[in-house]
Design an enzyme around this catalytic site. Structure first.
Site, PDB file in Angstrom:
ATOM      1  N   THR A   1     -32.441 107.476  67.500  1.00 14.78           N
ATOM      2  CA  THR A   1     -31.048 107.261  67.104  1.00 14.78           C
ATOM      3  C   THR A   1     -30.163 108.146  67.975  1.00 14.78           C
ATOM      4  O   THR A   1     -30.651 109.068  68.643  1.00 14.78           O
ATOM      5  CB  THR A   1     -30.813 107.642  65.632  1.00 14.78           C
TER       6      THR A   1
ATOM      7  N   ASN B   1     -27.444 107.982  53.476  1.00 20.38           N
ATOM      8  CA  ASN B   1     -27.991 108.048  54.825  1.00 20.38           C
ATOM      9  C   ASN B   1     -27.234 109.008  55.742  1.00 20.38           C
ATOM     10  O   ASN B   1     -27.777 109.463  56.741  1.00 20.38           O
ATOM     11  CB  ASN B   1     -27.980 106.634  55.421  1.00 20.38           C
TER      12      ASN B   1
ATOM     13  N   THR C   1     -30.802 111.941  67.547  1.00 22.07           N
ATOM     14  CA  THR C   1     -31.955 112.564  68.200  1.00 22.07           C
ATOM     15  C   THR C   1     -31.843 112.545  69.721  1.00 22.07           C
ATOM     16  O   THR C   1     -32.720 113.068  70.415  1.00 22.07           O
ATOM     17  CB  THR C   1     -33.264 111.866  67.782  1.00 22.07           C
TER      18      THR C   1
ATOM     19  N   TYR D   1     -30.828 122.535  58.537  1.00 16.08           N
ATOM     20  CA  TYR D   1     -31.275 121.159  58.324  1.00 16.08           C
ATOM     21  C   TYR D   1     -32.437 121.121  57.340  1.00 16.08           C
ATOM     22  O   TYR D   1     -32.462 120.305  56.406  1.00 16.08           O
ATOM     23  CB  TYR D   1     -31.680 120.556  59.660  1.00 16.08           C
TER      24      TYR D   1
ATOM     25  N   ASP E   1     -18.473 105.067  56.294  1.00 15.34           N
ATOM     26  CA  ASP E   1     -18.613 106.040  57.380  1.00 15.34           C
ATOM     27  C   ASP E   1     -17.253 106.637  57.693  1.00 15.34           C
ATOM     28  O   ASP E   1     -16.205 106.071  57.359  1.00 15.34           O
ATOM     29  CB  ASP E   1     -19.173 105.354  58.633  1.00 15.34           C
TER      30      ASP E   1
ATOM     31  N   LYS F   1     -32.566 119.271  53.658  1.00 18.28           N
ATOM     32  CA  LYS F   1     -33.484 118.165  53.405  1.00 18.28           C
ATOM     33  C   LYS F   1     -34.484 118.488  52.293  1.00 18.28           C
ATOM     34  O   LYS F   1     -34.914 117.585  51.562  1.00 18.28           O
ATOM     35  CB  LYS F   1     -34.195 117.764  54.693  1.00 18.28           C
TER      36      LYS F   1
END
Length: 247
Positions: A187, A87, A190, A152, A37, A156
């Site tokens: 999360t 991820n 969101t 987005y 990360d 995706k």
């Protein structure tokens, strides 16, 4: 015996949200885990909490050299990589009219280019491991369109397509590549102010009438990382509370 005994896993975006949950379950099931990360302080804390079978290695998923360094350090620490969970990602809710080219490109760079680099650069390490599972986190937004989400959605859909291309190309090496398409998950991403309205609208349309909890998606990712899914590649695994069937 754990379901991931003997496996070395890299989880990008592993410092929080779904990535953090994936790391917790992977270590519990016997994997050696790299928390990858940009968030150094959070990433180090997550790895420390997971114990000796986890380490934090910083990464900028949009940078090829950063990926190479991560892979080299992973092999030095744990050995060749056998599981990669792509991820890391961002989301922003804006109309097409309000989406700037700069903002669009930033989303594509992280969500799409980052996945491409992971798929490309992990290959040699997985060849050494003589098997592999690449799990690309897409979204229901990679299956259907919606308002105020063009960057987005574009990224995706791309992840979904790249998964199928890589699955065909990597199959001779015993490397499986699958995509996971979650609905709305509880999360930090969101809970951002700029997506709250979109999230509430999605919940109202979801037959199960709620957000997914991170561990519900982790259980699916865990299955794909394990040998239990040994005949699954190039496939789309949807966990959306029934949302797509009513759209």
């Amino acid at each position: 015996m754990g379901r991931l005994d003997g496996k070395v896993a890299v989880i990008t975006g592993g410092a929080g949200g779904m990535g953090k949950m994936h790391g917790k379950y992977f270590v519990k099931e016997g994997a050696k885990v790299v928390i990858a990360d940009l968030e150094s302080s959070d990433g180090k804390q997550v790895a420390d909490d997971l114990g000796d079978n986890a380490v934090f290695i910083p990464i900028d998923v949009t940078n090829e050299e950063s990926w190479k360094t991560l892979i080299d350090k992973t092999e030095e620490t744990f050995g060749p990589i056998s599981v990669l969970v792509n991820n890391a990602g961002i989301v922003a809710s804006k109309s097409i009219e309000d989406t700037t080219l700069e903002g669009y490109r930033k989303t594509i760079e992280i969500n799409q280019d980052g996945v491409f680099l992971g798929i490309k650069l992990v290959l040699e390490s997985m060849k050494k491991a003589e098997n592999g599972s690449i799990i690309n986190i897409s979204s229901v937004a990679g299956m259907v369109g919606s308002n105020n989400n063009i960057a987005y959605i574009a990224s995706k859909f791309a992840v979904r397509g790249m998964t199928k291309a890589a699955a065909a190309e990597y199959a001779p090496y015993g490397i499986r590549v699958n995509s996971v398409h979650p609905g709305t998950i509880r999360t930090p991403m969101t809970e951002q102010e700029d997506v709250k309205e979109m999230v509430q609208d999605t919940i109202s349309k979801t037959p199960l009438g709620r957000l997914a909890e991170p561990e519900e998606i982790t259980n699916l990712v865990l299955y794909l990382a394990s040998d239990e899914s040994s005949y699954s590649t190039g496939a789309e695994f949807i966990a959306d509370g029934g949302l797509i069937q009513v759209m």
